[in-house]
Design a protein around this motif. Structure first.
Motif, PDB file in Angstrom:
ATOM      1  N   UNK A  24     -38.494  39.683 -30.973  1.00 48.55           N
ATOM      2  CA  UNK A  24     -37.289  39.070 -31.266  1.00 48.55           C
ATOM      3  C   UNK A  24     -36.418  39.900 -30.654  1.00 48.55           C
ATOM      4  N   UNK A  25     -35.402  39.476 -29.830  1.00 45.45           N
ATOM      5  CA  UNK A  25     -34.612  40.293 -28.915  1.00 45.45           C
ATOM      6  C   UNK A  25     -33.157  39.941 -29.613  1.00 45.45           C
ATOM      7  N   UNK A  26     -32.693  40.998 -30.631  1.00 43.79           N
ATOM      8  CA  UNK A  26     -31.542  40.933 -31.270  1.00 43.79           C
ATOM      9  C   UNK A  26     -30.538  41.570 -30.401  1.00 43.79           C
ATOM     10  N   UNK A  27     -29.200  41.469 -30.869  1.00 45.08           N
ATOM     11  CA  UNK A  27     -28.084  42.039 -30.244  1.00 45.08           C
ATOM     12  C   UNK A  27     -28.339  43.687 -30.044  1.00 45.08           C
ATOM     13  N   UNK A  28     -27.546  44.253 -29.112  1.00 42.69           N
ATOM     14  CA  UNK A  28     -27.498  45.649 -29.115  1.00 42.69           C
ATOM     15  C   UNK A  28     -26.374  46.116 -30.195  1.00 42.69           C
ATOM     16  N   UNK A  29     -26.678  47.334 -30.656  1.00 43.92           N
ATOM     17  CA  UNK A  29     -25.771  47.755 -31.551  1.00 43.92           C
ATOM     18  C   UNK A  29     -25.126  48.838 -31.089  1.00 43.92           C
ATOM     19  N   UNK A 113     -31.595  40.282 -23.481  1.00 46.53           N
ATOM     20  CA  UNK A 113     -32.651  39.338 -22.557  1.00 46.53           C
ATOM     21  C   UNK A 113     -33.895  39.085 -23.482  1.00 46.53           C
ATOM     22  N   UNK A 114     -34.414  38.265 -23.008  1.00 41.71           N
ATOM     23  CA  UNK A 114     -35.896  38.053 -23.761  1.00 41.71           C
ATOM     24  C   UNK A 114     -36.821  39.245 -23.352  1.00 41.71           C
ATOM     25  N   UNK A 115     -37.365  39.609 -24.676  1.00 40.18           N
ATOM     26  CA  UNK A 115     -38.284  40.842 -24.909  1.00 40.18           C
ATOM     27  C   UNK A 115     -39.914  40.212 -24.212  1.00 40.18           C
ATOM     28  N   UNK A 116     -40.393  40.961 -23.424  1.00 40.75           N
ATOM     29  CA  UNK A 116     -41.656  40.797 -23.261  1.00 40.75           C
ATOM     30  C   UNK A 116     -42.791  41.905 -23.666  1.00 40.75           C
ATOM     31  N   UNK A 117     -42.129  42.829 -24.152  1.00 39.71           N
ATOM     32  CA  UNK A 117     -42.784  44.034 -24.542  1.00 39.71           C
ATOM     33  C   UNK A 117     -42.165  44.600 -25.736  1.00 39.71           C
ATOM     34  N   UNK A 118     -42.876  45.237 -26.868  1.00 40.50           N
ATOM     35  CA  UNK A 118     -42.286  45.864 -27.914  1.00 40.50           C
ATOM     36  C   UNK A 118     -41.360  47.188 -27.588  1.00 40.50           C
ATOM     37  N   UNK A 120     -39.938  47.570 -24.775  1.00 44.92           N
ATOM     38  CA  UNK A 120     -38.682  47.618 -23.861  1.00 44.92           C
ATOM     39  C   UNK A 120     -37.581  46.516 -24.197  1.00 44.92           C
ATOM     40  N   UNK A 121     -36.388  47.027 -24.241  1.00 42.29           N
ATOM     41  CA  UNK A 121     -35.296  45.962 -24.342  1.00 42.29           C
ATOM     42  C   UNK A 121     -34.375  46.080 -23.226  1.00 42.29           C
ATOM     43  N   UNK A 122     -33.604  44.886 -22.796  1.00 46.33           N
ATOM     44  CA  UNK A 122     -32.873  44.819 -21.692  1.00 46.33           C
ATOM     45  C   UNK A 122     -31.716  43.987 -22.038  1.00 46.33           C
ATOM     46  N   UNK A 123     -30.629  44.089 -21.477  1.00 44.54           N
ATOM     47  CA  UNK A 123     -29.626  43.467 -21.674  1.00 44.54           C
ATOM     48  C   UNK A 123     -28.811  43.277 -20.348  1.00 44.54           C
ATOM     49  N   UNK A 124     -27.971  41.889 -20.257  1.00 44.80           N
ATOM     50  CA  UNK A 124     -27.093  41.791 -19.017  1.00 44.80           C
ATOM     51  C   UNK A 124     -25.545  41.603 -19.360  1.00 44.80           C
ATOM     52  N   UNK A 179     -30.425  25.744 -13.853  1.00 45.38           N
ATOM     53  CA  UNK A 179     -31.424  26.467 -13.342  1.00 45.38           C
ATOM     54  C   UNK A 179     -30.941  28.098 -13.063  1.00 45.38           C
ATOM     55  N   UNK A 180     -29.677  28.293 -12.700  1.00 43.50           N
ATOM     56  CA  UNK A 180     -29.266  29.661 -12.820  1.00 43.50           C
ATOM     57  C   UNK A 180     -29.173  30.361 -14.080  1.00 43.50           C
ATOM     58  N   UNK A 181     -28.856  29.651 -15.091  1.00 37.68           N
ATOM     59  CA  UNK A 181     -28.879  30.034 -16.412  1.00 37.68           C
ATOM     60  C   UNK A 181     -30.404  30.056 -17.064  1.00 37.68           C
ATOM     61  N   UNK A 182     -31.061  29.616 -16.428  1.00 40.04           N
ATOM     62  CA  UNK A 182     -32.543  29.602 -16.910  1.00 40.04           C
ATOM     63  C   UNK A 182     -32.962  31.140 -16.189  1.00 40.04           C
ATOM     64  N   UNK A 183     -32.877  31.405 -15.006  1.00 38.36           N
ATOM     65  CA  UNK A 183     -33.289  32.566 -14.294  1.00 38.36           C
ATOM     66  C   UNK A 183     -32.616  33.739 -15.012  1.00 38.36           C
ATOM     67  N   UNK A 184     -31.639  33.855 -15.693  1.00 38.80           N
ATOM     68  CA  UNK A 184     -31.048  34.978 -16.324  1.00 38.80           C
ATOM     69  C   UNK A 184     -31.876  35.701 -17.040  1.00 38.80           C
ATOM     70  N   UNK A 185     -32.845  34.653 -17.839  1.00 32.00           N
ATOM     71  CA  UNK A 185     -33.682  35.450 -18.616  1.00 32.00           C
ATOM     72  C   UNK A 185     -33.174  35.700 -20.270  1.00 32.00           C
ATOM     73  N   UNK A 186     -32.115  35.122 -20.433  1.00 32.65           N
ATOM     74  CA  UNK A 186     -31.442  35.681 -21.741  1.00 32.65           C
ATOM     75  C   UNK A 186     -32.240  35.079 -23.072  1.00 32.65           C
TER      76      UNK A 186
END
Length: 203
Positions: A24-29, A113-118, A120-124, A179-186
Motif C-alpha cells: 500500500x502506497x500511503x501519503x507522505x507524512x 506513486x505505486x509501490x513495487x517494493x517494500x 522503496x517509496x516514490x512520490x511525484x 494515457x499520460x495519467x496512466x504513465x505517471x504511475x500514481x
C-alpha cells in the motif's frame, strides 16, 4: 479565456498500472519540524521557569509574583469568568491545532506513486505532473493554450482551441491525457475532467 462554446465531461478514474498484489502506497507524512520546535521551546521555557521558582521557594525565597497572582486567580475566579473562558478557549484551540498536525499527513504537494517494493517509496510533485500533462496536451492539434490542475482525486484541464471542431479536440485530449495519467504511475486513480473552448473575442 474560454468562450461560450465549450464542452466538459467527467470521467471515472483511470487505472495507473495493472492491479496486482503489492504494498500500500500511503501519503507522505510531513516532519513538521518548525511547529514541533516551537512547541518544544515553549514547553521547555515554561517548565524551566516553573521549576526554578519551585526550587527558589524550597530554598526559602518568596514565589515569583506571576505565580502568586496565577494561584490566587485560579482560586478566586469563578469558572464562568470571561478571562477563564477565553483562556480555556485558547488552550482548546491550540490543542486541536496540535492534534490536527498529529493525525494528518501533510505534504499535499507530493502525490504517492505505486509501490513495487517494500523498501522503496516514490512520490511525484503535483507541479511536475501538471507540467508533464500540459506538455502532452499542447501536442494535440488545434490546442492553443492549456491550464492543468492536478489534485489527489481529479485532474482538471482547461484548453483553448483556435481551430478544429471542439468535439474533435476534446476527444483527442481525452485519449492523450488518459494515457499520460496512466504513465505517471500514481498510486491513486485520479479522474479526468476536460473543458475545451474558443479564445475570448477581443474588444
Amino acid at each position: 479565456m474560454l468562450g461560450n462554446s465549450s464542452s466538459a465531461t467527467g470521467y471515472d478514474p483511470v487505472p495507473t498500472l495493472e492491479e496486482e498484489d503489492g504494498w500500500r502506497a500511503g501519503r507522505f507524512w510531513s516532519a513538521r519540524r518548525v511547529p514541533a520546535a516551537l512547541v518544544a521551546l515553549v514547553v521547555l521555557g515554561a517548565t524551566g521557569l516553573l521549576l526554578y521558582d519551585i526550587a527558589a521557594v524550597r530554598a526559602g525565597h518568596t514565589a515569583m509574583r506571576w505565580r502568586r497572582e496565577l494561584a490566587d486567580g485560579l482560586a478566586t475566579r469563578p469558572l464562568d469568568n470571561v478571562w477563564v473562558l477565553v483562556g480555556a478557549g485558547v488552550a482548546a484551540a491550540l490543542g486541536l491545532w496540535l492534534l490536527l498536525f498529529a493525525v494528518t499527513p501533510g505534504l499535499r504537494a507530493i502525490l504517492p506513486m505505486r509501490r513495487t517494493s517494500a523498501d522503496t517509496r516514490a512520490g511525484l510533485d503535483r507541479r511536475a505532473a501538471a507540467m508533464m500533462l500540459r506538455d502532452r496536451a499542447m501536442e494535440v492539434s488545434g490546442v492553443q493554450s492549456v491550464r492543468v490542475a492536478v489534485g489527489r482525486s481529479r485532474v482538471r484541464v482547461r484548453a483553448v482551441s483556435h481551430f478544429r471542431e471542439l468535439d474533435d479536440v476534446h476527444e483527442d485530449l481525452d485519449t492523450v491525457l488518459a494515457a499520460a495519467i496512466q504513465q505517471l504511475g500514481l498510486a491513486g486513480r485520479p479522474g479526468l475532467s476536460v473543458r475545451v473552448g474558443r479564445p475570448a473575442k477581443k474588444g
